[in-house]
Design a protein around this motif. Structure first.
Motif, PDB file in Angstrom:
ATOM      1  N   GLU A   1     -40.161 -13.436 -74.184  1.00  0.00           N
ATOM      2  CA  GLU A   1     -39.827 -13.393 -75.600  1.00  0.00           C
ATOM      3  C   GLU A   1     -40.801 -12.462 -76.315  1.00  0.00           C
ATOM      4  N   VAL A   2     -40.259 -11.628 -77.189  1.00  0.00           N
ATOM      5  CA  VAL A   2     -41.102 -10.755 -78.011  1.00  0.00           C
ATOM      6  C   VAL A   2     -41.454 -11.513 -79.285  1.00  0.00           C
ATOM      7  N   LEU A   3     -42.726 -11.839 -79.456  1.00  0.00           N
ATOM      8  CA  LEU A   3     -43.170 -12.593 -80.623  1.00  0.00           C
ATOM      9  C   LEU A   3     -43.481 -11.697 -81.807  1.00  0.00           C
ATOM     10  N   ASN A   4     -43.955 -10.475 -81.523  1.00  0.00           N
ATOM     11  CA  ASN A   4     -44.343  -9.588 -82.621  1.00  0.00           C
ATOM     12  C   ASN A   4     -44.432  -8.158 -82.111  1.00  0.00           C
ATOM     13  N   PHE A   5     -44.176  -7.208 -83.006  1.00  0.00           N
ATOM     14  CA  PHE A   5     -44.319  -5.779 -82.705  1.00  0.00           C
ATOM     15  C   PHE A   5     -44.934  -5.165 -83.950  1.00  0.00           C
ATOM     16  N   THR A   6     -46.159  -4.678 -83.833  1.00  0.00           N
ATOM     17  CA  THR A   6     -46.891  -4.224 -85.007  1.00  0.00           C
ATOM     18  C   THR A   6     -47.508  -2.850 -84.790  1.00  0.00           C
ATOM     19  N   ASP A   7     -47.824  -2.223 -85.907  1.00  0.00           N
ATOM     20  CA  ASP A   7     -48.525  -0.937 -85.946  1.00  0.00           C
ATOM     21  C   ASP A   7     -49.927  -1.192 -86.475  1.00  0.00           C
ATOM     22  N   VAL A   8     -50.936  -0.817 -85.697  1.00  0.00           N
ATOM     23  CA  VAL A   8     -52.326  -1.068 -86.083  1.00  0.00           C
ATOM     24  C   VAL A   8     -52.993   0.252 -86.454  1.00  0.00           C
ATOM     25  N   LEU A   9     -53.448   0.346 -87.695  1.00  0.00           N
ATOM     26  CA  LEU A   9     -54.096   1.566 -88.167  1.00  0.00           C
ATOM     27  C   LEU A   9     -55.502   1.695 -87.588  1.00  0.00           C
ATOM     28  N   PRO A  10     -55.992   2.917 -87.429  1.00  0.00           N
ATOM     29  CA  PRO A  10     -57.388   3.089 -86.997  1.00  0.00           C
ATOM     30  C   PRO A  10     -58.345   2.692 -88.110  1.00  0.00           C
ATOM     31  N   ASP A  11     -59.593   2.463 -87.746  1.00  0.00           N
ATOM     32  CA  ASP A  11     -60.610   2.207 -88.761  1.00  0.00           C
ATOM     33  C   ASP A  11     -60.691   3.398 -89.714  1.00  0.00           C
ATOM     34  N   LYS A  12     -61.071   3.121 -90.940  1.00  0.00           N
ATOM     35  CA  LYS A  12     -61.058   4.142 -91.996  1.00  0.00           C
ATOM     36  C   LYS A  12     -61.845   5.379 -91.617  1.00  0.00           C
TER      37      LYS A  12
ATOM     38  N   TYR B   1     -52.807   2.280 -82.862  1.00  0.00           N
ATOM     39  CA  TYR B   1     -52.013   1.895 -81.694  1.00  0.00           C
ATOM     40  C   TYR B   1     -50.873   0.965 -82.084  1.00  0.00           C
ATOM     41  N   LEU B   2     -49.913   0.859 -81.167  1.00  0.00           N
ATOM     42  CA  LEU B   2     -48.820  -0.094 -81.292  1.00  0.00           C
ATOM     43  C   LEU B   2     -49.179  -1.323 -80.467  1.00  0.00           C
ATOM     44  N   GLU B   3     -48.787  -2.494 -80.962  1.00  0.00           N
ATOM     45  CA  GLU B   3     -49.123  -3.729 -80.252  1.00  0.00           C
ATOM     46  C   GLU B   3     -47.894  -4.625 -80.137  1.00  0.00           C
ATOM     47  N   LEU B   4     -47.584  -5.005 -78.905  1.00  0.00           N
ATOM     48  CA  LEU B   4     -46.543  -5.982 -78.615  1.00  0.00           C
ATOM     49  C   LEU B   4     -47.193  -7.316 -78.291  1.00  0.00           C
ATOM     50  N   LYS B   5     -46.652  -8.397 -78.829  1.00  0.00           N
ATOM     51  CA  LYS B   5     -47.079  -9.740 -78.435  1.00  0.00           C
ATOM     52  C   LYS B   5     -45.916 -10.386 -77.697  1.00  0.00           C
ATOM     53  N   LEU B   6     -46.142 -10.696 -76.421  1.00  0.00           N
ATOM     54  CA  LEU B   6     -45.102 -11.212 -75.550  1.00  0.00           C
ATOM     55  C   LEU B   6     -45.427 -12.630 -75.102  1.00  0.00           C
ATOM     56  N   HIS B   7     -44.376 -13.410 -74.841  1.00  0.00           N
ATOM     57  CA  HIS B   7     -44.536 -14.785 -74.366  1.00  0.00           C
ATOM     58  C   HIS B   7     -43.677 -14.969 -73.121  1.00  0.00           C
ATOM     59  N   ASN B   8     -44.313 -15.327 -72.016  1.00  0.00           N
ATOM     60  CA  ASN B   8     -43.592 -15.609 -70.772  1.00  0.00           C
ATOM     61  C   ASN B   8     -42.977 -17.000 -70.894  1.00  0.00           C
ATOM     62  N   THR B   9     -41.686 -17.058 -71.169  1.00  0.00           N
ATOM     63  CA  THR B   9     -40.990 -18.327 -71.375  1.00  0.00           C
ATOM     64  C   THR B   9     -40.225 -18.771 -70.131  1.00  0.00           C
ATOM     65  N   GLY B  10     -40.375 -18.059 -69.032  1.00  0.00           N
ATOM     66  CA  GLY B  10     -39.675 -18.421 -67.807  1.00  0.00           C
ATOM     67  C   GLY B  10     -40.488 -19.346 -66.925  1.00  0.00           C
ATOM     68  N   LYS B  11     -40.029 -19.496 -65.689  1.00  0.00           N
ATOM     69  CA  LYS B  11     -40.694 -20.375 -64.727  1.00  0.00           C
ATOM     70  C   LYS B  11     -41.205 -19.604 -63.515  1.00  0.00           C
TER      71      LYS B  11
END
Length: 272
Positions: A170-181, A189-199
């Motif tokens: 399951e894809v929990l989140n897909f975000t764009d992270v800005l660099p430090d100022k 960078y781009l960041e995916l948050k994934l959840h292994n919901t299988g067995k």
């Protein structure tokens, strides 16, 4: 001039190229073992350990627990620490210590026995089998310092009760992270948050692409491998190209998480 002797322990979790393993001082194949057994079941698999050196290699065998952190790095623990531990279900034959002569190969039997009363609510059990060089080899650092190098190889062991590949993610989140100022060396960078919901364990890949919606220019980014165990939440981070042109973008991530072309596609709009 008398120089100090420095002891170095080289640890490798297997699954990499045999060239790398040979340089480390021993070779082991395969680097992962998979068992699918019901309670009370037993199975034996073999690994082959080789000594490519011109001196005897003394090797000790031990078992530990392991899991992944949120970024997919390996973490090890004492045997029996985790509820997913399979360390006590494993016997290695002929034993916990052996010696290989120069150029010698030896097969080890890894006997996996599931207790009749095993908890089947935990879908996957794991262990890490370590092969450790007990007689460190001689080496020399660039500054002439004598060093002793000891090699430790880790073989991952997986067990599942299920005979079918019940995989899902399951894809929990897909975000764009800005660099430090003040960071001029990164575009974020781009960041995916994934959840292994299988067995089952997952050994998959993420393919990335970004599209400048104002110019129509597409860029394919480097593929990334992903590994996880049931219940894991994983962060997958993809660096954006340096000096990315200002504009509006659509990022696409295609997640292949199985052996049968199981795919999930997600998109994100962002601006630089």
């Amino acid at each position: 001039m008398k120089r100090n002797v420095i002891y170095i322990l080289c640890i490798a979790i297997l699954g990499f190229s045999q060239d790398l393993l040979a340089q480390a001082g021993m070779t082991v194949s395969p680097g992962k073992l998979y068992y699918k057994l019901t309670p009370g079941g037993t199975a034996t698999q073999k690994i082959v350990v080789s000594n490519p050196n011109n001196k005897d290699l003394e090797i000790g065998v031990s078992l530990n627990d392991w899991d992944y952190d949120s970024l997919g790095n390996n973490q090890t623990y004492d045997a029996g620490t985790l509820k997913t531990s399979a360390a006590e279900w494993i016997r290695v034959m002929p034993g916990s210590y052996f010696t290989l002569r120069p150029g010698e190969k030896r097969e080890l039997d890894v006997v996996f026995t599931v207790p009749a009363n095993a908890n089947t609510e935990i879908p996957v059990h794991t262990a890490m089998m370590f092969l450790t060089q007990l007689n460190p080899g001689d080496g020399r650092a660039a500054d002439g310092t004598s060093i002793k190098v000891s090699v430790r190889m880790g073989i991952k062991i997986y067990h599942s009760f299920s005979q079918s590949d019940a995989r899902d993610i399951e894809v929990l989140n897909f975000t764009d992270v800005l660099p430090d100022k003040d960071d001029k060396t990164s575009s974020g960078y781009l960041e995916l948050k994934l959840h292994n919901t299988g067995k089952q364990w997952l050994e998959g890949k993420v393919k990335w692409e970004i599209l400048n919606t104002q110019t129509g220019e597409k860029k394919k980014l480097e593929d990334q491998e992903i590994f996880s165990l049931p219940g894991d939440q994983r962060l997958v981070r993809q660096a954006l190209p340096l000096n990315l042109a200002k504009g509006k973008y659509t990022a696409t991530a295609i997640i292949n998480y199985g052996d049968k072309d199981e795919l999930k596609l997600v998109e994100l709009e962002f601006q630089r």
